[in-house]
Design an enzyme around this catalytic site. Sequence first.
Site, PDB file in Angstrom:
ATOM      1  N   CYS A 172      38.055  90.300   4.190  1.00  0.00           N
ATOM      2  CA  CYS A 172      37.461  91.013   5.283  1.00  0.00           C
ATOM      3  C   CYS A 172      38.282  91.955   5.912  1.00  0.00           C
ATOM      4  O   CYS A 172      38.129  92.681   6.716  1.00  0.00           O
ATOM      5  CB  CYS A 172      36.866  90.206   6.341  1.00  0.00           C
ATOM      6  SG  CYS A 172      35.761  88.845   5.776  1.00  0.00           S
ATOM      7  N   GLU A 183      34.610  93.462  -0.619  1.00  0.00           N
ATOM      8  CA  GLU A 183      34.992  92.153  -1.313  1.00  0.00           C
ATOM      9  C   GLU A 183      33.755  91.944  -1.959  1.00  0.00           C
ATOM     10  O   GLU A 183      33.751  90.561  -2.605  1.00  0.00           O
ATOM     11  CB  GLU A 183      35.407  90.970  -0.300  1.00  0.00           C
ATOM     12  CG  GLU A 183      34.741  90.471   0.633  1.00  0.00           C
ATOM     13  CD  GLU A 183      35.194  89.486   1.577  1.00  0.00           C
ATOM     14  OE1 GLU A 183      35.451  88.439   1.030  1.00  0.00           O
ATOM     15  OE2 GLU A 183      35.362  89.463   2.744  1.00  0.00           O
ATOM     16  N   HIS A 241      37.572  90.781  14.016  1.00  0.00           N
ATOM     17  CA  HIS A 241      36.611  90.633  12.823  1.00  0.00           C
ATOM     18  C   HIS A 241      35.632  89.439  13.365  1.00  0.00           C
ATOM     19  O   HIS A 241      36.226  88.432  13.785  1.00  0.00           O
ATOM     20  CB  HIS A 241      37.135  90.233  11.801  1.00  0.00           C
ATOM     21  CG  HIS A 241      36.528  89.416  10.647  1.00  0.00           C
ATOM     22  ND1 HIS A 241      35.429  90.096  10.049  1.00  0.00           N
ATOM     23  CD2 HIS A 241      36.563  88.161  10.142  1.00  0.00           C
ATOM     24  CE1 HIS A 241      34.974  89.276   9.231  1.00  0.00           C
ATOM     25  NE2 HIS A 241      35.656  88.057   9.042  1.00  0.00           N
TER      26      HIS A 241
HETATM   27  N1  CAA Z   1      23.471  73.831  20.973  1.00  0.00           N
HETATM   28  C1  CAA Z   1      24.641  74.537  21.291  1.00  0.00           C
HETATM   29  N2  CAA Z   1      25.533  74.569  20.600  1.00  0.00           N
HETATM   30  C2  CAA Z   1      25.665  73.982  19.432  1.00  0.00           C
HETATM   31  C3  CAA Z   1      24.747  72.985  19.077  1.00  0.00           C
HETATM   32  C4  CAA Z   1      23.446  73.095  19.828  1.00  0.00           C
HETATM   33  N3  CAA Z   1      22.220  72.344  19.845  1.00  0.00           N
HETATM   34  N4  CAA Z   1      25.062  72.580  18.116  1.00  0.00           N
HETATM   35  C5  CAA Z   1      26.132  72.647  17.567  1.00  0.00           C
HETATM   36  N5  CAA Z   1      26.733  73.649  18.583  1.00  0.00           N
HETATM   37  C6  CAA Z   1      27.944  74.294  18.519  1.00  0.00           C
HETATM   38  C7  CAA Z   1      29.100  73.357  17.991  1.00  0.00           C
HETATM   39  O1  CAA Z   1      29.417  72.729  19.198  1.00  0.00           O
HETATM   40  C8  CAA Z   1      30.052  74.423  17.569  1.00  0.00           C
HETATM   41  O2  CAA Z   1      30.632  75.069  18.357  1.00  0.00           O
HETATM   42  P1  CAA Z   1      32.151  75.092  18.873  1.00  0.00           P
HETATM   43  O3  CAA Z   1      32.763  75.501  17.461  1.00  0.00           O
HETATM   44  O4  CAA Z   1      32.548  75.981  19.909  1.00  0.00           O
HETATM   45  O5  CAA Z   1      32.462  73.500  19.116  1.00  0.00           O
HETATM   46  C9  CAA Z   1      29.114  75.380  17.062  1.00  0.00           C
HETATM   47  O6  CAA Z   1      27.980  75.365  17.508  1.00  0.00           O
HETATM   48  C10 CAA Z   1      29.069  75.412  15.487  1.00  0.00           C
HETATM   49  O7  CAA Z   1      28.445  73.915  15.103  1.00  0.00           O
HETATM   50  P2  CAA Z   1      29.435  73.342  13.972  1.00  0.00           P
HETATM   51  O8  CAA Z   1      30.861  73.460  14.213  1.00  0.00           O
HETATM   52  O9  CAA Z   1      28.662  71.953  13.993  1.00  0.00           O
HETATM   53  O10 CAA Z   1      28.711  74.218  12.796  1.00  0.00           O
HETATM   54  P3  CAA Z   1      29.004  73.815  11.218  1.00  0.00           P
HETATM   55  O11 CAA Z   1      30.329  73.135  10.890  1.00  0.00           O
HETATM   56  O12 CAA Z   1      27.665  73.506  10.561  1.00  0.00           O
HETATM   57  O13 CAA Z   1      29.214  75.367  10.945  1.00  0.00           O
HETATM   58  C11 CAA Z   1      31.034  77.006  10.201  1.00  0.00           C
HETATM   59  C12 CAA Z   1      30.005  76.383  11.485  1.00  0.00           C
HETATM   60  C13 CAA Z   1      31.979  75.955   9.678  1.00  0.00           C
HETATM   61  C14 CAA Z   1      31.477  78.390  11.060  1.00  0.00           C
HETATM   62  C15 CAA Z   1      30.123  77.356   9.164  1.00  0.00           C
HETATM   63  O14 CAA Z   1      28.760  78.291   9.636  1.00  0.00           O
HETATM   64  C16 CAA Z   1      30.944  78.303   8.115  1.00  0.00           C
HETATM   65  O15 CAA Z   1      31.601  77.686   7.262  1.00  0.00           O
HETATM   66  N6  CAA Z   1      30.961  79.581   7.928  1.00  0.00           N
HETATM   67  C17 CAA Z   1      31.511  80.372   7.172  1.00  0.00           C
HETATM   68  C18 CAA Z   1      33.041  80.308   7.405  1.00  0.00           C
HETATM   69  C19 CAA Z   1      33.343  81.410   8.495  1.00  0.00           C
HETATM   70  O16 CAA Z   1      32.640  82.193   8.937  1.00  0.00           O
HETATM   71  N7  CAA Z   1      34.614  81.114   8.947  1.00  0.00           N
HETATM   72  C20 CAA Z   1      35.161  82.022  10.198  1.00  0.00           C
HETATM   73  C21 CAA Z   1      36.770  82.183  10.000  1.00  0.00           C
HETATM   74  S1  CAA Z   1      37.036  82.902   8.219  1.00  0.00           S
HETATM   75  C22 CAA Z   1      36.672  84.361   8.505  1.00  0.00           C
HETATM   76  O17 CAA Z   1      36.424  84.934   9.614  1.00  0.00           O
HETATM   77  C23 CAA Z   1      36.704  85.215   7.270  1.00  0.00           C
HETATM   78  C24 CAA Z   1      34.976  85.220   7.074  1.00  0.00           C
HETATM   79  O18 CAA Z   1      34.407  86.522   7.159  1.00  0.00           O
HETATM   80  C25 CAA Z   1      34.601  84.126   6.070  1.00  0.00           C
END
Ligand code: CAA
Length: 396
Positions: free
Chosen positions: A114, A82, A236
């Site tokens: 993906c 992609e 994935h």
């Molecule tokens: N210690 C331990 N854990 C902590 C922490 C700390 N100090 N601070 C936060 N965490 C945890 C949170 O509780 C959370 O865990 P849970 O989801 O189990 O509750 C985790 O760390 C992540 O924290 P946030 O949810 O606050 O993180 P975020 O909102 O800043 O970002 C994300 C996370 C949304 C995945 C972001 O990285 C993102 O947008 N990534 C790209 C999209 C993605 O990967 N999507 C996945 C599905 S889509 C797909 O699979 C296709 C693809 O390849 C993109």
Amino acid sequence: MTEPAIGIHDLSLATTHYRLDLATLAHHLGTDPAKFHTGLGQDAMSVPAADEDIVTMAAAAARPIIDRHGADRIRTILFATETGVDQSKAAGLYVHGLLGLPSACRIVELKQACYSATAALQFATALVARDPTQQVLVLASDIAKYERGTAAEATQGAAAVAMLVTADPRLLRLEVPSGVFSADISDFWRPNYRSEAVVDGRASITAYQKATVEAWNDYRRHGGRDLSEFAAFCYHQPFTNMAYKAHRHLLESTGAAAGAADLDTALAAAAVYNRALGNSYSASAYLALASLLDHRDDLDQRPVAIISYGSGSVAEILSGVIVPGYRNHVRTAANTNAIDLREPIGYARYEELHDPELPDDGSHHELPAETSGPYRLAALTGHKRIYQPTGRPAGT
Ligand code: CAA
């Protein structure tokens, strides 16, 4: 007449010259590193050198397969990505040239976020079923890139896998049926005018979980195995905890136990490489398979599931049976080397590599020689990409 077993005969991976440790990123962002290590389940992300791209990674992944098996029977190359380098020419043509493969070959590129390597695997299986003397080279190669400073930044990465699909395979016999699910949504996408993806992180996680359950239900409706029969699940993995989230959701949807030990048994061995490489989009589920085969020696004759999700969205669940003796054919040392020998970089160097200034007017531009891999992007000139061998060996 008995149908021949068809599946993955050989599997090889490649990644980049550099890595950014997520502790380094956390330090730069002022974030607790535990958010990345524990919260996302990621330690590092692969970062391409200036002269690396999806073609150099895919060719590096494929080289050891050609060296081991030859290319005489390969009549098709399917390149899943992609993050393609051209809107018209299939990236597989560059790989075909770099590897010196026979001209009697069809080559095409596939895209659906993906997911497309799984489609490639299905198409390859159909071609081999039609003529079991032929082999298909399936390549999946991607650079996962988001805007710096966004929540998604910690889930970048880059890697490629190459898979040789044949009759009477040595690693994995693919089974019928599979389970499929599609829905037109906007959870993650990349318009043609952007080099970085746009993502609704929360929506993408929910969509991934829903698609997994829907594909699973379709798999079962078509006579698929019971969940309890599987020795392991290769999801994935945009970040490795996503596999845990999705599998917990799937187990709970079927009323099965979803304790920490159940999840680890099903997922931990398949997460080792992805934890170190980061997201690799189309390659990710197959890096999980490589990781599983390299880290478990108890899989002879046991079913494993491959769970493929591509935003936008398409999901497919494949099942396969591990071929007895598979441990004699895996590439553990080369895979581990490719991951461990990456050079760590600081935030400033990562920043430069993330946003390179490349000409788009056809002028001649040479790329600095950086990669330790067997192939490099040497120059852009007259709107063409010039690739060269470096003389360095590929993993064996
Ligand atoms: N210690 C331990 N854990 C902590 C922490 C700390 N100090 N601070 C936060 N965490 C945890 C949170 O509780 C959370 O865990 P849970 O989801 O189990 O509750 C985790 O760390 C992540 O924290 P946030 O949810 O606050 O993180 P975020 O909102 O800043 O970002 C994300 C996370 C949304 C995945 C972001 O990285 C993102 O947008 N990534 C790209 C999209 C993605 O990967 N999507 C996945 C599905 S889509 C797909 O699979 C296709 C693809 O390849 C993109």
